[in-house]
Design an enzyme around this catalytic site. Structure first.
Site, mmCIF file in Angstrom:
data_model
loop_
_atom_site.group_PDB
_atom_site.id
_atom_site.type_symbol
_atom_site.label_atom_id
_atom_site.label_comp_id
_atom_site.label_asym_id
_atom_site.label_seq_id
_atom_site.Cartn_x
_atom_site.Cartn_y
_atom_site.Cartn_z
ATOM 1 N N ASP A 194 1.047 -0.924 -0.092
ATOM 2 C CA ASP A 194 -0.236 0.126 -0.274
ATOM 3 C C ASP A 194 0.932 1.456 0.123
ATOM 4 O OD1 ASP A 194 -1.250 2.125 0.435
ATOM 5 O OD2 ASP A 194 -2.772 1.455 2.728
ATOM 6 N N HIS A 199 0.672 8.170 3.899
ATOM 7 C CA HIS A 199 1.182 7.616 4.747
ATOM 8 C C HIS A 199 2.916 7.673 4.653
ATOM 9 C CE1 HIS A 199 -2.801 5.365 5.432
ATOM 10 N NE2 HIS A 199 -2.339 5.047 4.606
#
Length: 291
Positions: A194, A199
């Site tokens: 991911d 992030h």
């Protein structure tokens, strides 16, 4: 493109074959913080090929993020496409029909199994299911997840009927454990597949309304499974038959996560919080143990 009901319940993917090995298993364990102390032999078993063990929630990443070909569109079907910029992961469940091996080849296919309309200004809840099968066609794992689509309410589907969250006991927790996250944990966990810049990229995080990049929700989910392994089953990962939870607030890398656990026979209830910020980050958690 909006959600069309009940057409969305016919949407799914064709079977896709994937393979994983011990490197993938170890990378996931490192991503949820195991192995930080190389002299800790109980954690070493999850990050070293000698006697390697698999964290059950690794099922959320081991199939990879490859695209699956959609099923043929039935005649008259209206394809749905939620607004993914306004979509957040709501809940996740991993059910293991048998313990995961350290390597293997499997086939996976996914479909939408529920769509619930909370109202035009309140959004929608979509429930999807992914099934793993081995080379003989036997089920290995079932992954069920819900997404809250903030911009897609008002499509005319049912308002009620979504799965009810597991109730958290009202008594004091039977156990609590503090698990520290590292400042670079999201940068490591993202290598599981991911690579959403939310992030890793400070500017992307700011555009999304966060002061800095946040930890993946599925990383926090894995950390709660780690808490069950550590506090309840003495690191015997084969005892975990299922693990589910609802995401309620983000974690920032560097936060210390407190996991509260309630033990009722083979059912473990849990919640997770960041005490420093007074934030509950995981709610309605439930682990079922093999007996």
């Amino acid at each position: 493109m909006p959600i069309y009901y009940p057409d969305i319940l016919d949407q799914g993917t064709k079977p896709r074959t994937f393979r994983y090995g011990d490197k993938d298993v170890m990378l996931y364990a490192l991503g949820i913080g195991l192995g930080a102390d190389p002299m800790n032999e109980t954690e070493l078993a999850f990050v070293y090929e000698k006697g390697l063990k698999v964290v059950p929630t690794a099922a959320t990443v081991l199939a990879g993020r490859g695209t699956s070909e959609p099923l043929p569109t039935p005649e008259g079907h209206r394809p749905s496409m939620p607004n993914y910029l306004m979509l957040v992961h709501g809940e996740q469940k991993v059910e293991l029909h048998r313990p995961l091996p350290t390597e293997g080849a499997f086939t996976t296919e996914s479909r939408t199994i529920g769509a619930y309309d909370k109202g035009k200004d309140k959004g929608a809840v979509l429930v999807s299911q992914t099934i793993w099968r081995d080379e003989t066609g036997e089920k290995v794992a079932t992954l069920t997840g819900s997404s809250f689509c903030r911009a897609d309410g008002g499509f005319g589907g049912p308002a009620e009927g979504a799965p009810e969250p597991h109730p958290t006991p009202t008594r004091a927790p039977d156990k609590s454990v503090d698990i520290a996250t590292r400042e670079d944990q999201a940068l490591l966990y993202r290598l599981n597949g991911d690579r959403n810049p939310l992030h890793s990229d400070p500017e992307s995080a700011k555009r999304s309304g966060f002061p800095r990049p946040i930890l993946h929700g599925l990383c926090t989910y894995g950390i709660t499974c780690r808490a069950v392994l550590q506090e309840i089953v003495d690191w015997d990962s084969d005892r975990i038959a299922s693990h589910e939870a609802r995401f309620s607030a983000p974690v920032f890398p560097g936060d210390t996560i407190t996991v509260d656990l309630w033990v009722d026979g083979p059912v473990i209830s849990f919640e997770a919080r960041v005490k420093e910020r007074g934030a509950t980050v995981i709610k309605n958690g439930k682990t079922v143990l093999r007996t």
